[in-house]
Design a protein around this motif. Structure first.
Motif, short mmCIF file in Angstrom:
data_model
loop_
_atom_site.label_atom_id
_atom_site.label_comp_id
_atom_site.label_asym_id
_atom_site.label_seq_id
_atom_site.Cartn_x
_atom_site.Cartn_y
_atom_site.Cartn_z
N MET A 118 -1.57 12.45 8.87
CA MET A 118 -1.71 11.08 9.33
C MET A 118 -3.13 10.58 9.07
O MET A 118 -4.09 11.35 9.17
N ILE A 119 -3.24 9.32 8.73
CA ILE A 119 -4.57 8.76 8.57
C ILE A 119 -5.29 8.81 9.91
O ILE A 119 -4.67 8.83 10.97
N ASN B 188 0.86 -1.17 0.00
CA ASN B 188 0.00 0.00 0.00
C ASN B 188 0.90 1.23 0.00
O ASN B 188 1.43 1.63 1.03
N ARG B 189 1.07 1.85 -1.16
CA ARG B 189 1.98 2.98 -1.31
C ARG B 189 1.54 4.18 -0.47
O ARG B 189 2.37 4.98 -0.03
N CYS B 190 0.24 4.33 -0.24
CA CYS B 190 -0.25 5.46 0.57
C CYS B 190 0.37 5.46 1.96
O CYS B 190 0.66 6.51 2.53
N MET B 191 0.57 4.26 2.51
CA MET B 191 1.10 4.14 3.87
C MET B 191 2.55 4.60 3.98
O MET B 191 3.01 4.89 5.08
N PRO C 40 -7.59 -4.11 8.52
CA PRO C 40 -7.74 -4.65 7.16
C PRO C 40 -8.94 -4.05 6.42
O PRO C 40 -8.90 -3.89 5.21
N ARG C 41 -9.99 -3.66 7.13
CA ARG C 41 -11.16 -3.08 6.45
C ARG C 41 -10.91 -1.64 6.02
O ARG C 41 -11.69 -1.06 5.28
N ARG C 42 -9.81 -1.03 6.46
CA ARG C 42 -9.46 0.34 6.07
C ARG C 42 -8.20 0.39 5.23
O ARG C 42 -7.65 1.45 4.98
N TYR C 43 -7.69 -0.75 4.81
CA TYR C 43 -6.41 -0.84 4.12
C TYR C 43 -6.46 -0.36 2.68
O TYR C 43 -5.51 0.21 2.18
N PHE C 44 -7.57 -0.57 1.99
CA PHE C 44 -7.68 -0.19 0.57
C PHE C 44 -8.23 1.22 0.47
O PHE C 44 -9.44 1.44 0.37
N CYS C 45 -7.36 2.19 0.50
CA CYS C 45 -7.68 3.62 0.62
C CYS C 45 -8.68 4.11 -0.44
O CYS C 45 -9.58 4.88 -0.13
#
Length: 155
Positions: free
Chosen positions: A98-99, A80-83, A117-122
């Motif tokens: 920050m998220i 996840n490049r956003c992270m 995991p439910r918030r991983y796909f931005c």
């Protein structure tokens, strides 16, 4: 008796036709060709807004839009490049916001050490903004535009 049934049937048919015509006229055409069986070239892609300026949200709890290009970003189960910029540990070096802490919580509100995991796909919630004409006119009015005063404000 038969005449009444004929008139009633005619009235029902007229109502159905009138309603169908009115609905067909009021539904905006969102996309596509007038003749869907025709082959036509695609419209050019809109230009992304990449000014890195945080935009005001239109309603409470709206996910922030992405104010930069994400072309080429990998977003998969393993990466996840956003992270690399928005994770809590990376924000000091990147200068990115920050998220939200809610992204570190389970559905039950339990805090996690890493992103849920439910918030991983931005991009399920956050999207880049493009310079494009809205498909439908926005008639939303904010509460403050309707004259509602914040709690504690003088009347």
């Amino acid at each position: 008796m038969i005449a009444r049934r004929c008139w009633a049937l005619a009235a029902v048919v007229l109502c159905v036709l009138t309603t169908t015509f009115a609905l067909a006229q009021s539904v905006p055409e969102l996309s596509g060709q007038p003749n869907p069986m025709e082959t036509a070239g695609a419209k050019p892609m809109p230009k992304w807004i990449v000014d890195d300026i945080r935009k005001m949200r239109n309603y409470p709890d709206q996910p922030p839009i992405i104010p930069h290009s994400i072309d080429g970003y990998q977003l998969s189960v393993n990466t996840n490049r956003c992270m690399s910029c928005h994770r809590r540990e990376m924000t000091e070096g990147s200068g990115a916001p920050m998220i939200s802490v809610t992204h570190y919580m389970t559905r039950e509100g339990q805090m996690l050490a890493d992103v849920s995991p439910r918030r991983y796909f931005c991009t399920a919630c956050h999207v880049p903004q493009a310079e494009s004409r809205p498909l439908v006119d926005n008639v939303f009015k904010d509460m403050s535009d309707l004259g509602v005063k914040p709690a504690g404000a003088e009347q």
